[in-house]
Design an enzyme around this catalytic site. Structure first.
Site, PDB file in Angstrom:
ATOM      1  N   LEU A   1       3.070  -9.301  -1.035  1.00  0.00           N
ATOM      2  CA  LEU A   1       2.539  -8.687   0.194  1.00  0.00           C
ATOM      3  C   LEU A   1       1.018  -8.673   0.142  1.00  0.00           C
ATOM      4  O   LEU A   1       0.418  -8.355  -0.889  1.00  0.00           O
ATOM      5  CB  LEU A   1       3.058  -7.255   0.339  1.00  0.00           C
ATOM      6  CG  LEU A   1       4.553  -7.078   0.559  1.00  0.00           C
ATOM      7  CD1 LEU A   1       4.855  -5.627   0.935  1.00  0.00           C
ATOM      8  CD2 LEU A   1       5.076  -7.985   1.647  1.00  0.00           C
TER       9      LEU A   1
ATOM     10  N   HIS B   1       0.839  -1.205   0.000  1.00  0.00           N
ATOM     11  CA  HIS B   1       0.000   0.000   0.000  1.00  0.00           C
ATOM     12  C   HIS B   1       0.876   1.258   0.000  1.00  0.00           C
ATOM     13  O   HIS B   1       0.576   2.231  -0.685  1.00  0.00           O
ATOM     14  CB  HIS B   1      -0.875   0.052   1.255  1.00  0.00           C
ATOM     15  CG  HIS B   1      -1.851  -1.078   1.378  1.00  0.00           C
ATOM     16  ND1 HIS B   1      -1.709  -2.088   2.293  1.00  0.00           N
ATOM     17  CD2 HIS B   1      -2.987  -1.349   0.692  1.00  0.00           C
ATOM     18  CE1 HIS B   1      -2.724  -2.931   2.192  1.00  0.00           C
ATOM     19  NE2 HIS B   1      -3.508  -2.524   1.221  1.00  0.00           N
TER      20      HIS B   1
END
Ligand code: PAF
Length: 281
Positions: free
Chosen positions: A184, A37
């Site tokens: 991830l 992110h």
């Protein structure tokens, strides 16, 4: 960094920036933030005057109640990371704020949404289209940023944006991986220590399959990946499809498209992990 809990406040903050001629970058997230992110945030920071991040676990995209219940929620930590990353605004509303009444909209997402995740998670992409269309409406972003781990999701969001006539740039950003290759994901925290050691095999086998593919057909490459992953303890492939990277439709041969991507979903114990690999672009 300002944190907005209401649609009204968030809308007026972003509208003010646009009216001043500033570009707005939006990074939609469901929280439980990680380096993946943050790489979207960094890019949004580089490319826009004002960066807004939404943190909202969207119930309408979960077709499994248990998955929604156990989805990690780490707001305090998320806000600290976003503040350190130089974000201007965070939109972190309640479910009631976003859905004061049930959203009954059904989007005609077409063929891109019918395969893979669309087939195995019925209703999931309609829920994604519902929330992302709301976020686009609230933030009126110049650009919105999405990670390529959810490869098919980006194609679905492009389709929704076209259907709804949103005038913005949808920016797709490369997958971030751990040093051992594991993509991830907020779901990685749910892996046991043993599963965490096994999970990087997904990426390892996908990378190996690029060499295998040079001398084998699409069907043989699919079989190779599925058999290799299923041979690992606690791992079960839900699907592996090799598709055109734009239409998401399965290809039968390597000549069929200039853009070919393999998309996989694997259960590692109870945890559903997704990943993908580009064979050709
Ligand atoms: O990719 C996600 O985290 C979500 O699907 C998104 C785009 C934030 C919509 O809830």
């Amino acid at each position: 960094m300002e944190v907005f809990r209401t649609v009204k406040e968030f809308e007026s903050a972003t509208a003010k920036k646009r009216s001043e001629g500033k570009s707005v970058g939006l990074v939609p997230t469901m929280g439980a933030l990680h380096e993946g992110h943050l790489s979207l945030v960094e890019r949004a920071r580089r490319e826009n005057d004002y960066v807004a991040v939404s943190v909202f676990v969207n119930p309408t995209q979960f077709n499994n109640k248990e998955d929604l219940r156990t989805y990690p929620r780490t707001e305090e930590h998320d806000l600290a990371l976003l503040s350190a990353a130089g974000v201007d605004a965070v939109f972190a509303p309640s479910v009631e704020e976003v859905y004061p009444e049930p959203d009954t909209r059904v989007f005609d997402l077409g063929a891109v949404a019918e395969v893979m995740e669309g087939k195995y998670r019925p209703g999931h992409f309609n829920g994604v289209a519902q929330i992302v269309s709301k976020l686009f409406r609230y933030a009126n972003p110049t650009r919105a940023y999405f990670g390529e781990k959810d490869f098919q999701q980006i194609a679905v969001i492009r389709r929704m944006a076209q259907l709804e006539g949103f005038d913005l740039e949808i920016v797709s950003c490369p997958i971030k991986r751990e040093s051992d290759g594991l993509a991830l994901s907020s779901r990685n925290v749910r892996l046991t220590a043993e599963q965490r050691k096994l999970a990087p095999n997904i990426a390892k086998i996908l990378f190996e399959s690029c060499n295998f593919a040079k001398l084998h057909t699409v069907a043989e490459t699919i079989d190779y990946v599925v058999a290799a992953i299923n041979a690992i303890d606690q791992m079960r492939v839900e699907y592996y499809e090799i598709v055109d990277g734009t239409t998401m439709q399965a290809v039968d041969s390597w000549d069929q498209s200039d853009y070919i991507v393999g998309c996989i979903t694997v259960y590692c114990g109870e945890v559903r992990l997704i990943d993908n690999i580009c064979y050709k672009k």
